[in-house]
Design an enzyme around this catalytic site. Structure first.
Site, short mmCIF file in Angstrom:
data_model
loop_
_atom_site.label_atom_id
_atom_site.label_comp_id
_atom_site.label_asym_id
_atom_site.label_seq_id
_atom_site.Cartn_x
_atom_site.Cartn_y
_atom_site.Cartn_z
N GLU A 266 0.88 -1.17 0.00
CA GLU A 266 0.00 0.00 0.00
C GLU A 266 0.92 1.21 0.00
O GLU A 266 1.56 1.51 1.00
CB GLU A 266 -0.92 -0.03 1.23
CG GLU A 266 -2.15 0.83 1.06
CD GLU A 266 -1.88 2.30 1.30
OE1 GLU A 266 -1.82 3.06 0.31
OE2 GLU A 266 -1.72 2.70 2.45
N CYS B 228 -1.47 9.12 2.88
CA CYS B 228 -1.40 8.63 1.50
C CYS B 228 -2.64 9.03 0.71
O CYS B 228 -2.59 9.15 -0.52
CB CYS B 228 -1.21 7.12 1.47
SG CYS B 228 -2.55 6.19 2.27
#
Length: 484
Positions: free
Chosen positions: A251, A285
């Site tokens: 990720e 993110c």
């Protein structure tokens, strides 16, 4: 005794109990530079010993009854509730979180544990048809030893969202948090599961540098690696895992877009955009890194977002009521400012912010950009909102997709138009009438392109896929007749 009393963890590693570490590092408060404690650091040799012990302990933990494992996860969730204020304090001081963000992260953590408490009793296989007179089954079994490598920005939840399902499904775990947030991203998790009754040797806390990261991937006992962090480091881990024939769930970064459609309520849109860009100083993110606004609303939206940015105070969240705390360290602060100044030199205009304030950075709005400027192309990981206009839905889709990342996209405005745009977008997540930052324990999480290897975390299906192996099992009533 408090859950996080430093007499327990100070200068120690959690590896089959708390043990003195051969190396140590100060815990630094980014807002002030003050030392909050001292954590133990692991070595590659520590990783080797931990991996061997984890493989041994996993055998009995994987064989434990579903209710035994579920009970540990439920108790962990209760402990996050009972010690929420103490954990939030560490997130504020060590990670630079504002209080609301810290509270949100703890709520996500307890929700993750309660959600994962259902995994041990979730169906983990299926009955297959067979041409032979036999039963044919596909069953899920624990992968074995899982390495979890977590970042500094949401240190607690970004480690726990892999640790909790991996443990619930019968694996042992090697946890390597970022050493800058080794308490809130490591010690907290170790102490919670220790107090929740997790058997010794099943979870190991191994903070350290890149050599430790490479070691937790390379250890032969490790079968699955779950990494959250930057795309360059994720590529390196993926390459290493690929050579070793190990599964790596990655990720990675994002440069996420928020599209404001014509006719949208400008003030609500600006509020959503400010939240998406400035929450936790943009160190997420999923942060809104690109604001793509219909030309009919561009001037109004920019003005409203600028007003929002100018009203957000920056300071020390442990001592002041601020909206933005410090960036994690001076290096990141200077990187953010460098991207802004480089973009201004290329022709962009600072509508708000653009200034370093102590250990923090003012909420910034950039206008007059082209799509080749650094502030538009790069993942800034700071509180910067670049704004650009579009004229048609086709142009909006092209601008959104013209990016190496594909993690999260928000679309604000008419739902029917948003649905048409969503179908054209290459992204792991799309949120209509929401900004780009969103996470729930029961929802799949992940991105495409340079944002990672897809939705490998969150929800029962993704977690079971991530942290178990599939075994084909057949059963006959008698030994079959063979022609040899």
């Amino acid at each position: 005794m408090a859950l996080l009393d430093s007499d327990v963890w100070g200068k120690r590693l959690f590896s089959d109990g708390w043990k003195d570490a051969g190396r140590e590092q100060p815990v630094i408060e980014p807002a002030t530079g003050a030392q909050l404690g001292t954590v133990g650091l692991a070595s590659a040799e520590d990783v080797g010993r931990a991996a061997a012990r984890a493989a041994e302990a996993q055998q009995s933990w994987g064989a434990a009854s579903p209710q035994q494992r579920a009970a540990v996860l439920r108790r962990a969730g209760e402990l996050f509730t009972e010690h929420a204020a103490e954990i939030e304090d560490w997130l504020v001081r060590e990670a630079g979180s504002v209080r609301a963000k810290a509270a949100f992260e703890v709520q996500l953590a307890l929700g993750e544990c309660f959600e994962c408490a259902g995994l041990p009793t979730h169906p983990q296989g299926e009955v297959l048809t067979s041409e032979d007179a036999r039963w044919s089954l596909a069953r899920r079994r624990p992968a074995g030893v899982v390495s979890v490598i977590a970042p500094f920005n949401f240190p607690l939840i970004l480690g726990l969202r892999s640790v909790a399902p991996a443990l619930a499904l019968g694996n042992a775990v090697l946890l390597k948090p970022d050493p800058r947030t080794a308490v809130s991203g490591g010690v907290v998790i170790a102490r919670v599961f220790e107090e929740a009754g997790l058997p010794a040797g099943v979870l190991h806390l191994l903070p350290g540098d890149g050599s430790v990261g490479r070691a937790v991937v390379a250890a032969p006992e490790v079968r699955v690696v779950s990494f959250t962090g930057s795309t360059p480091v994720g590529r390196a881990i993926g390459e290493q895992a690929g050579r070793l024939l190990k599964r790596a769930h990655l990720e990675l970064g994002g440069n996420n877009a928020l599209v404001v459609l014509p006719g949208t309520d400008v003030h609500k849109a600006a509020s959503a955009g400010a939240f998406g860009s400035y929450l936790h100083q943009g160190q997420i993110c999923m942060t809104t890194g690109r604001h793509i606004v219909h030309e009919s609303l561009l001037a109004q939206y920019t003005a409203a977002l600028t007003a929002k940015a100018e009203a957000l105070p920056v300071g020390d969240p442990a001592r002041e009521n601020v909206a933005l705390g410090p960036l994690i360290d001076r290096r990141q602060l200077e990187r953010v400012h460098g991207i802004v100044t480089e973009s201004v030199a290329a022709g962009a205009t600072v509508a708000a912010g653009g200034e370093i304030v102590g250990a923090g950075y003012r909420a910034t709005v950039l206008t007059g950009l082209t799509t080749d400027m650094p502030a538009w192309r790069e993942e800034i990981f700071g509180p910067v909102a670049p704004v650009i206009g579009f004229s048609t839905l086709e142009e909006a889709a092209r601008i959104v997709n013209d990016c190496e990342y594909g993690l999260s996209v928000g679309i604000l405005g008419d739902v029917g138009t948003a649905m048409k745009l969503a179908d054209r977008i290459d992204s792991g997540k799309v949120h209509i009438n929401e900004q780009t930052v969103s996470d729930e324990p029961n929802a799949p999480f992940g991105g495409v392109k340079a944002s990672g290897t897809g939705s490998r975390l969150g929800g029962a299906a993704a977690n079971i896929e991530a942290f178990t192996e599939t075994q084909w099992l057949t059963v006959r009533p008698d030994i079959a007749d063979y022609p040899f």
